[in-house]
Write an enzyme that holds these catalytic residues in place. Structure first.
Site, PDB file in Angstrom:
ATOM      1  N   GLU A  55       9.915  20.466 -11.259  1.00  0.00           N
ATOM      2  CA  GLU A  55      10.179  21.889 -11.439  1.00  0.00           C
ATOM      3  C   GLU A  55       8.893  22.685 -11.621  1.00  0.00           C
ATOM      4  OE1 GLU A  55      13.479  19.694 -13.821  1.00  0.00           O
ATOM      5  OE2 GLU A  55      11.468  19.286 -13.051  1.00  0.00           O
ATOM      6  N   ASP A 203       2.423 -21.117  -1.126  1.00  0.00           N
ATOM      7  CA  ASP A 203       1.986 -20.024  -0.239  1.00  0.00           C
ATOM      8  C   ASP A 203       0.712 -19.324  -0.691  1.00  0.00           C
ATOM      9  OD1 ASP A 203       4.271 -20.586   1.183  1.00  0.00           O
ATOM     10  OD2 ASP A 203       5.435 -18.920   0.356  1.00  0.00           O
ATOM     11  N   ARG A 210       1.104  -3.727   0.465  1.00  0.00           N
ATOM     12  CA  ARG A 210       0.191  -3.365   1.561  1.00  0.00           C
ATOM     13  C   ARG A 210       0.782  -2.186   2.329  1.00  0.00           C
ATOM     14  NH1 ARG A 210       0.106  -8.798   0.885  1.00  0.00           N
ATOM     15  NH2 ARG A 210       1.703  -9.263   2.467  1.00  0.00           N
TER      16      ARG A 210
END
Length: 382
Positions: A55, A203, A210
């Site tokens: 606002e 992993d 990204r």
């Protein structure tokens, strides 16, 4: 006709609000539009946590022209002094004559007080304009402000036969680049990202967002036995101090006793790598307990990316609020490949988990099944 016009301006405010995704947590996303004589004279949205509210931006954009105008706001204007002055007072001081509101604010500090303040100042207030759409953009806020339990959104990429990795653990890449772009959007939107220790060991992910102007999430690793490699990316690249490990209470280093190698490792990770820790009793953690502890740390939402054990546990405990399952145009046909969920025994088809409020998204030759088990607003809570 007037209703359609009001919806048009509220939709503009909703689109503005969405620009704050990932930057305002744990605050809500809010957009505002100031209109006078059928012309938009001011726009604004909440841009970052602790900054001016929507606002304020919209009214300052309108300037002196705001006097006698109408304002459209996706969420009830605040009425209290927090990090910023109350927006309801700003609306009054700028001479606004009419205020259209999408969602009421369940925050106990507001909860109708903003509307009351505006009405007492002689401003006409119209509530529930596109309420469902306005509620939708702030599901995270609505849940967390009342329960202090983070919103849990599960994401996984699977083959057509439900596998998330080959039997040797290789998972790059099941889905296409278009689908993976959506994942980066989610990593930016939600305040934390959660994976199990096996995912980190296999992993070595960065667990970052990204995306242009994105905000990296808290990287939450569930590691009961503190097996994490001190040279992995989430440890070595922790300059933002957003890596969090959930581990067993027994792994906590204590000054007044002889410590094990694991406890010494915990101290080293904390002091040298600035890793944050959440300690829970035992070695098998309840998902509900993990969510409670994460909520205490001020994290309002989690993107659960796996692996199989965590996803299965989340479904078993019925703690998932929503999610998206990305399905690739690939079939492995290998029984030894890793499934995205397991451990359930069903004797009737009626016992299967059924996704609800499903939206089917297309990502080139991949598809996404986006779903929501629970919907939150100021009127209903689990």
């Amino acid at each position: 006709m007037e209703e359609n016009i009001n919806e048009k301006y509220m939709r503009m405010a909703i689109e503005l609000a969405k620009r704050g995704a990932g930057a305002v947590n744990p605050n809500p996303m809010v957009g505002a539009v100031v209109v006078k004589n059928g012309k938009v004279i001011g726009e604004g949205y909440h841009k970052f946590f602790g900054g001016p509210h929507a606002e304020v931006y919209a009214l300052e954009d309108a300037g002196k022209e705001a006097e006698g105008a109408a304002i459209y706001v996706t969420l009830e204007p605040c009425s209290h002094y927090g990090k910023t002055p109350p927006c309801a007072k700003k609306i009054i001081d700028m001479g606004i004559k009419k205020c259209f509101i999408g969602s009421s604010d369940p925050n106990p500090k507001v909860a109708g007080k903003g509307v009351t303040m505006l009405k007492e100042a002689g401003i006409e207030v119209v509530e529930n304009v596109l309420k469902e759409e306005c509620d939708e953009i702030n599901q995270v806020f609505f849940k967390y402000i009342k329960t202090k339990i983070p919103y849990l959104f599960v994401k996984c990429g699977i083959t057509l036969d439900g596998k998330i990795a080959l039997s040797n653990g290789i998972s790059k890449w099941i889905t296409n680049s278009i689908a993976r772009e959506k994942v980066q959007y989610y990593r930016n939107k939600f305040m934390g990202i959660m994976v199990g220790i096996n995912t980190v060991l296999t992993d070595n992910p960065s667990l970052t967002a990204r995306i242009e102007n994105g905000v990296n999430p808290f990287r939450i690793i569930v590691d009961p036995n503190l097996q994490i490699d001190e040279n992995c990316k989430v440890v070595k690249n922790n300059e933002d101090e957003k890596t969090v490990i959930i581990t067993s209470q027994k792994n906590l280093f204590t000054e007044d006793t002889e410590n094990t190698e694991i406890q010494i490792k915990q101290k080293r990770l904390s002091e040298e790598n600035k890793v944050k820790f959440i300690f829970i009793d035992g070695e098998k953690f309840s998902f509900r307990k993990m969510l409670e502890e994460i909520g205490k740390a001020g994290i309002d939402s989690i993107l659960l990316e796996g692996g199989e054990t965590l996803i299965s546990l989340a479904f078993e405990e019925n703690v998932i609020d929503g999610g998206e399952i990305f399905i690739a145009n690939k079939i492995l046909g290998d029984n030894s490949a890793k499934p995205f969920i397991s451990g359930f025994v069903r004797e009737k088809m009626e016992e299967a988990v059924q996704l609800t409020n499903v939206r089917n998204n297309i990502y080139g030759e991949n598809v996404g099944m986006e779903f929501y088990f629970k919907k939150y607003n100021e009127m209903e809570q689990d």
